[in-house]
Write a protein that holds these residues in place. Sequence first.
Motif, PDB file in Angstrom:
ATOM      1  N   ASN A  63       0.822  -1.215   0.000  1.00 17.48           N
ATOM      2  CA  ASN A  63       0.000   0.000   0.000  1.00 17.48           C
ATOM      3  C   ASN A  63       0.855   1.265   0.000  1.00 17.48           C
ATOM      4  O   ASN A  63       0.509   2.252  -0.654  1.00 17.48           O
ATOM      5  CB  ASN A  63      -0.966   0.003   1.179  1.00 17.48           C
ATOM      6  N   GLN A  64       1.972   1.251   0.716  1.00 16.37           N
ATOM      7  CA  GLN A  64       2.866   2.413   0.720  1.00 16.37           C
ATOM      8  C   GLN A  64       3.426   2.659  -0.678  1.00 16.37           C
ATOM      9  O   GLN A  64       3.455   3.787  -1.161  1.00 16.37           O
ATOM     10  CB  GLN A  64       4.001   2.223   1.725  1.00 16.37           C
ATOM     11  N   ASP A  67       0.680   3.982  -2.906  1.00 17.08           N
ATOM     12  CA  ASP A  67       0.367   5.374  -2.578  1.00 17.08           C
ATOM     13  C   ASP A  67       1.443   6.329  -3.084  1.00 17.08           C
ATOM     14  O   ASP A  67       1.148   7.440  -3.521  1.00 17.08           O
ATOM     15  CB  ASP A  67       0.181   5.544  -1.067  1.00 17.08           C
ATOM     16  N   LYS A  72      -0.640   9.762  -3.849  1.00 18.88           N
ATOM     17  CA  LYS A  72      -1.423   9.911  -2.612  1.00 18.88           C
ATOM     18  C   LYS A  72      -0.502  10.187  -1.425  1.00 18.88           C
ATOM     19  O   LYS A  72      -0.841  10.952  -0.536  1.00 18.88           O
ATOM     20  CB  LYS A  72      -2.260   8.655  -2.371  1.00 18.88           C
ATOM     21  N   ARG A  73       0.644   9.538  -1.439  1.00 22.15           N
ATOM     22  CA  ARG A  73       1.659   9.805  -0.410  1.00 22.15           C
ATOM     23  C   ARG A  73       2.780  10.583  -1.077  1.00 22.15           C
ATOM     24  O   ARG A  73       3.391  10.123  -2.036  1.00 22.15           O
ATOM     25  CB  ARG A  73       2.192   8.497   0.171  1.00 22.15           C
TER      26      ARG A  73
END
Length: 103
Positions: A63-64, A67, A72-73
């Motif tokens: 997920n990191q 993202d 998103k991150r």
Amino acid sequence: MKTIAMVAGAALLSLGLAGNVLAGGADLYKTKACFSCHGADAETPIMPTYPKLAGQNAIYAFNQMKDIKSGKRNNGQTIVMKGIVAAISDAELKEIADWLATL
């Protein structure tokens, strides 16, 4: 039921089908140059601000990376990662994350 699972697992191993994802993750970690910053063992990053990835939860790591790829991150050192993960498919990111979780 346990016997069936053991026989099926042995059959997969004998056919070379089990472990391909993990082997693929290790190969991808190398070919996509993840080791360049996070270390060949995924535990010795070149900068103290870069995370140690060995043993990281697979879902979290995946997920990191997703993202970062999507934007998103976008904090910290993600600018460095964005260019790298842009060229890696989600399926490959998952293989890498799954492999890292086994370390």
